[in-house]
Design a protein around this motif. Sequence first.
Motif, mmCIF file in Angstrom:
data_model
loop_
_atom_site.group_PDB
_atom_site.id
_atom_site.type_symbol
_atom_site.label_atom_id
_atom_site.label_comp_id
_atom_site.label_asym_id
_atom_site.label_seq_id
_atom_site.Cartn_x
_atom_site.Cartn_y
_atom_site.Cartn_z
ATOM 1 N N ASN A 3 0.858 -1.174 0.000
ATOM 2 C CA ASN A 3 0.000 0.000 0.000
ATOM 3 C C ASN A 3 0.894 1.224 0.000
ATOM 4 O OD1 ASN A 3 -2.315 -1.544 0.156
ATOM 5 N ND2 ASN A 3 -2.308 -1.563 2.380
ATOM 6 N N ILE A 4 0.678 2.103 -0.972
ATOM 7 C CA ILE A 4 1.486 3.309 -1.109
ATOM 8 C C ILE A 4 0.556 4.507 -1.040
ATOM 9 C CG2 ILE A 4 3.005 4.628 -2.625
ATOM 10 C CD1 ILE A 4 3.890 1.894 -3.800
ATOM 11 N N LYS A 19 3.448 11.385 -9.412
ATOM 12 C CA LYS A 19 2.260 10.597 -9.735
ATOM 13 C C LYS A 19 2.358 10.035 -11.147
ATOM 14 C CE LYS A 19 -0.481 13.951 -8.519
ATOM 15 N NZ LYS A 19 -1.699 14.751 -8.304
ATOM 16 N N ARG A 20 2.878 10.806 -12.086
ATOM 17 C CA ARG A 20 3.047 10.325 -13.452
ATOM 18 C C ARG A 20 4.013 9.145 -13.489
ATOM 19 N NH1 ARG A 20 5.476 14.525 -17.082
ATOM 20 N NH2 ARG A 20 3.482 15.547 -16.759
ATOM 21 N N TYR A 21 5.118 9.259 -12.770
ATOM 22 C CA TYR A 21 6.094 8.165 -12.729
ATOM 23 C C TYR A 21 5.436 6.891 -12.202
ATOM 24 C CZ TYR A 21 10.358 5.562 -11.829
ATOM 25 O OH TYR A 21 11.334 4.595 -11.828
ATOM 26 N N LEU A 22 4.700 7.010 -11.109
ATOM 27 C CA LEU A 22 4.059 5.834 -10.519
ATOM 28 C C LEU A 22 3.059 5.209 -11.486
ATOM 29 C CD1 LEU A 22 3.510 7.149 -6.882
ATOM 30 C CD2 LEU A 22 5.223 5.491 -7.647
ATOM 31 N N LEU A 74 10.171 0.859 -5.840
ATOM 32 C CA LEU A 74 8.794 0.475 -5.562
ATOM 33 C C LEU A 74 8.211 -0.401 -6.672
ATOM 34 C CD1 LEU A 74 7.368 3.869 -4.272
ATOM 35 C CD2 LEU A 74 8.233 1.955 -2.916
ATOM 36 N N ALA A 75 8.793 -0.322 -7.854
ATOM 37 C CA ALA A 75 8.290 -1.091 -8.994
ATOM 38 C C ALA A 75 8.714 -2.546 -8.919
ATOM 39 C CB ALA A 75 8.771 -0.463 -10.293
ATOM 40 N N ASN A 76 9.696 -2.849 -8.103
ATOM 41 C CA ASN A 76 10.222 -4.218 -8.027
ATOM 42 C C ASN A 76 9.429 -5.070 -7.062
ATOM 43 O OD1 ASN A 76 12.153 -3.405 -9.837
ATOM 44 N ND2 ASN A 76 13.632 -2.901 -8.254
#
Length: 76
Positions: A3-4, A19-22, A74-76
């Motif tokens: 949860n982020i 936010k765009r990156y996420l 966070l993407a991993n």
Amino acid sequence: MNNIIVYSKNNCMQCKMTKRYLKEHNINFEEHNINKEPQYLDILKQQGFQSVPVVMPENSDPIVGFRPDSLKALAN
């Protein structure tokens, strides 16, 4: 999936970039805009934060500002 929570405000370029990156990396997050939900401003101040964006992953340290190097983890 962790949860982020992303704390942001209106007209904040670093917030928009975070936010765009996420979104581009398919990282789910919940946004709390301190302009629309001012109670979250008090929460951030109590924790010692003085600027946004603040990205709070469930199982790691907060990320302050637009930090693609930290967001990448966070993407991993």
